[in-house]
Motif scaffolding. Structure first.
Motif, PDB file in Angstrom:
ATOM      1  N   GLY A   1       0.984  -1.424   0.162  1.00  0.00           N
ATOM      2  CA  GLY A   1       0.029   0.048  -0.053  1.00  0.00           C
ATOM      3  C   GLY A   1       0.803   1.168   0.069  1.00  0.00           C
ATOM      4  N   LEU A   2       0.193   2.422   0.383  1.00  0.00           N
ATOM      5  CA  LEU A   2       0.846   3.623   0.207  1.00  0.00           C
ATOM      6  C   LEU A   2       0.324   4.326   1.274  1.00  0.00           C
ATOM      7  N   ASN A   3       1.410   4.860   1.993  1.00  0.00           N
ATOM      8  CA  ASN A   3       1.056   5.752   3.416  1.00  0.00           C
ATOM      9  C   ASN A   3       1.658   7.188   3.302  1.00  0.00           C
ATOM     10  N   LEU A   4       1.036   8.017   2.799  1.00  0.00           N
ATOM     11  CA  LEU A   4       1.686   9.353   2.624  1.00  0.00           C
ATOM     12  C   LEU A   4       2.079   9.956   4.008  1.00  0.00           C
ATOM     13  N   ALA A   5       1.663   9.458   5.197  1.00  0.00           N
ATOM     14  CA  ALA A   5       2.063  10.228   6.380  1.00  0.00           C
ATOM     15  C   ALA A   5       3.639   9.722   6.386  1.00  0.00           C
ATOM     16  N   GLN A   6       4.142   8.529   5.943  1.00  0.00           N
ATOM     17  CA  GLN A   6       5.549   8.225   5.978  1.00  0.00           C
ATOM     18  C   GLN A   6       6.427   9.233   5.238  1.00  0.00           C
ATOM     19  N   LEU A   7       5.679   9.808   4.066  1.00  0.00           N
ATOM     20  CA  LEU A   7       6.307  10.680   3.459  1.00  0.00           C
ATOM     21  C   LEU A   7       6.550  12.156   4.003  1.00  0.00           C
ATOM     22  N   MET A   8       5.415  12.467   4.772  1.00  0.00           N
ATOM     23  CA  MET A   8       5.307  13.623   5.775  1.00  0.00           C
ATOM     24  C   MET A   8       6.529  13.630   6.799  1.00  0.00           C
ATOM     25  N   VAL A   9       6.763  12.570   7.403  1.00  0.00           N
ATOM     26  CA  VAL A   9       7.632  12.493   8.289  1.00  0.00           C
ATOM     27  C   VAL A   9       8.957  12.721   7.766  1.00  0.00           C
ATOM     28  N   GLY A  10       9.555  13.770   8.348  1.00  0.00           N
ATOM     29  CA  GLY A  10      11.076  14.253   7.989  1.00  0.00           C
ATOM     30  C   GLY A  10      10.857  15.442   6.861  1.00  0.00           C
ATOM     31  N   SER A  11       9.791  15.574   6.562  1.00  0.00           N
ATOM     32  CA  SER A  11       9.538  16.569   5.473  1.00  0.00           C
ATOM     33  C   SER A  11      10.061  18.264   6.188  1.00  0.00           C
ATOM     34  N   GLU A  12       9.992  18.349   7.432  1.00  0.00           N
ATOM     35  CA  GLU A  12      10.031  19.455   8.233  1.00  0.00           C
ATOM     36  C   GLU A  12       8.965  20.759   7.652  1.00  0.00           C
ATOM     37  N   GLY A  13       7.802  20.034   7.657  1.00  0.00           N
ATOM     38  CA  GLY A  13       6.538  21.032   7.521  1.00  0.00           C
ATOM     39  C   GLY A  13       6.619  21.577   6.110  1.00  0.00           C
ATOM     40  N   THR A  14       7.167  21.003   5.026  1.00  0.00           N
ATOM     41  CA  THR A  14       7.259  21.598   3.781  1.00  0.00           C
ATOM     42  C   THR A  14       6.047  21.300   2.921  1.00  0.00           C
ATOM     43  N   LEU A  15       5.450  20.022   3.296  1.00  0.00           N
ATOM     44  CA  LEU A  15       4.284  19.364   2.581  1.00  0.00           C
ATOM     45  C   LEU A  15       2.885  19.859   2.915  1.00  0.00           C
ATOM     46  N   ALA A  16       2.780  19.778   4.188  1.00  0.00           N
ATOM     47  CA  ALA A  16       1.151  20.229   4.602  1.00  0.00           C
ATOM     48  C   ALA A  16       1.342  20.195   6.107  1.00  0.00           C
ATOM     49  N   ALA A  17       0.161  20.647   6.906  1.00  0.00           N
ATOM     50  CA  ALA A  17       0.468  20.970   8.235  1.00  0.00           C
ATOM     51  C   ALA A  17      -0.544  20.059   8.965  1.00  0.00           C
ATOM     52  N   VAL A  18       0.006  19.361   9.975  1.00  0.00           N
ATOM     53  CA  VAL A  18      -0.354  18.123  10.593  1.00  0.00           C
ATOM     54  C   VAL A  18      -1.003  18.732  11.900  1.00  0.00           C
ATOM     55  N   THR A  19      -2.258  18.315  12.050  1.00  0.00           N
ATOM     56  CA  THR A  19      -3.169  18.768  13.215  1.00  0.00           C
ATOM     57  C   THR A  19      -3.544  17.754  14.151  1.00  0.00           C
ATOM     58  N   SER A  20      -3.274  16.424  13.675  1.00  0.00           N
ATOM     59  CA  SER A  20      -3.160  15.350  14.731  1.00  0.00           C
ATOM     60  C   SER A  20      -2.616  14.056  13.995  1.00  0.00           C
ATOM     61  N   ALA A  21      -1.969  13.239  14.845  1.00  0.00           N
ATOM     62  CA  ALA A  21      -1.416  11.772  14.295  1.00  0.00           C
ATOM     63  C   ALA A  21      -1.696  10.766  14.998  1.00  0.00           C
ATOM     64  N   ARG A  22      -1.897   9.574  14.583  1.00  0.00           N
ATOM     65  CA  ARG A  22      -2.232   8.234  15.200  1.00  0.00           C
ATOM     66  C   ARG A  22      -0.729   7.488  15.183  1.00  0.00           C
ATOM     67  N   LEU A  23      -0.234   7.291  16.387  1.00  0.00           N
ATOM     68  CA  LEU A  23       1.152   6.774  16.619  1.00  0.00           C
ATOM     69  C   LEU A  23       1.282   5.537  17.292  1.00  0.00           C
ATOM     70  N   ASN A  24       1.984   4.927  16.872  1.00  0.00           N
ATOM     71  CA  ASN A  24       2.286   3.268  17.246  1.00  0.00           C
ATOM     72  C   ASN A  24       3.027   3.501  18.749  1.00  0.00           C
ATOM     73  N   LEU A  25       2.314   2.527  19.737  1.00  0.00           N
ATOM     74  CA  LEU A  25       3.158   2.594  21.066  1.00  0.00           C
ATOM     75  C   LEU A  25       3.707   1.258  21.326  1.00  0.00           C
ATOM     76  N   VAL A  26       4.622   1.194  22.227  1.00  0.00           N
ATOM     77  CA  VAL A  26       5.213  -0.311  22.666  1.00  0.00           C
ATOM     78  C   VAL A  26       5.008  -0.177  23.956  1.00  0.00           C
ATOM     79  N   LYS A  27       5.052  -1.225  24.739  1.00  0.00           N
ATOM     80  CA  LYS A  27       4.906  -1.462  26.320  1.00  0.00           C
ATOM     81  C   LYS A  27       6.047  -1.308  26.781  1.00  0.00           C
TER      82      LYS A  27
END
Length: 279
Positions: A240-266
């Motif tokens: 598949g394609l997850n554009l969030a992975q392209l957003m990460v590391g882009s230093e805010g040059t692609l879009a403005a993030v208003t919320s995020a769903r993040l993986n957690l570990v124990k």
């Protein structure tokens, strides 16, 4: 930017933004620096209270040809959060809430202005944690970690921020809203047929990533902590394609993030410190 143009832009923003619009000389000077050696004065600063505020900033700045720069805690060392003549969006004052914690599936949905330390403080009672742990975690925000693709001392074990971002709610340059999560099969084909800017983004990203794939494979360094440039190597991954992975590391040059769903570990049951002496 001319004084008259700056005043007109500030007036336009104040007419619709519910948060704070700061175009005074003190605020511009305050946001002209971060933890780096660079100093660049912005046109002004907006502290949004909502997604709608963020949309208004993008819409108005887009209409006026003004740059927009999202800012977290300003802890970056390379000048990522300063930009001459830009409108800086600072989420830390109002958009810093944890929106949802799913303990069973081990993920959290949060706004970008929360610090990494505060996020983990709220997750600790559930026995979970968000793993990126840069030395500035008490000031660095989730939004900044995503923009910078932060790592930290335990990245060899847990990976980088991009390895833990499941999805993002974003505002595009025209003020439109989009959700970036992994899409595949029929869902991806539907995204590729969507009109407007969001559809253009899906089609263009897939095209660019496909054409660049041989260069990416040949030239992107095969190291654990590569955080420079856009993550085009992740766009062509199967499944598949997850554009969030392209957003990460882009230093805010692609879009403005208003919320995020993040993986957690124990949280590890035990932790310790090893001190090694060398002769």
């Amino acid at each position: 930017m001319a004084i008259s143009a700056r005043s007109d832009l500030a007036a336009d923003l104040r007419s619709v933004v519910q948060g704070e619009v700061r175009f005074d000389s003190y605020s511009r000077a305050l946001y002209s620096q971060d933890a780096s050696i660079y100093s660049m004065e912005p046109a002004g600063v907006v502290l949004p209270k909502s997604v709608e505020d963020t949309q208004a900033v993008l819409e108005i700045c887009n209409r006026n040809g003004v740059k927009v720069l999202s800012r977290g805690g300003g802890t970056g060392l390379s000048g990522q959060t300063v930009q001459e003549g830009a409108v800086v969006i600072d989420y830390t004052k109002y958009m810093h809430d944890v929106l949802e914690i799913n303990v069973e599936e081990q993920w959290v949905r949060t706004q970008p202005g929360i610090t990494l330390t505060e996020l983990n403080r709220q997750l600790r009672p559930h026995g979970l944690m968000f793993t990126p742990d840069p030395s500035t975690a008490s000031r660095a925000t989730v939004g900044g970690a995503m923009g910078n693709n932060s790592c930290g001392a335990h990245s060899i074990i847990y990976g980088k921020t991009v390895d833990h971002v499941l999805g993002q709610d974003v505002v595009l340059s025209d003020g439109g809203i989009a959700n970036f999560e992994n899409v595949s099969g029929a869902a991806l084909e539907a995204k590729l047929r969507v009109g407007g800017l969001e559809g253009d983004i899906y089609r263009t990203v897939r095209d660019v990533a496909s054409r660049a794939a041989p260069l990416v494979e040949a030239n992107f360094p095969k190291v654990l902590r590569r955080v420079g440039g856009y993550n085009l190597d992740l766009v062509n991954e199967p499944g598949g394609l997850n554009l969030a992975q392209l957003m990460v590391g882009s230093e805010g040059t692609l879009a403005a993030v208003t919320s995020a769903r993040l993986n957690l570990v124990k949280i590890p049951e035990f932790s310790g410190l090893a001190v090694l002496h060398f002769k």
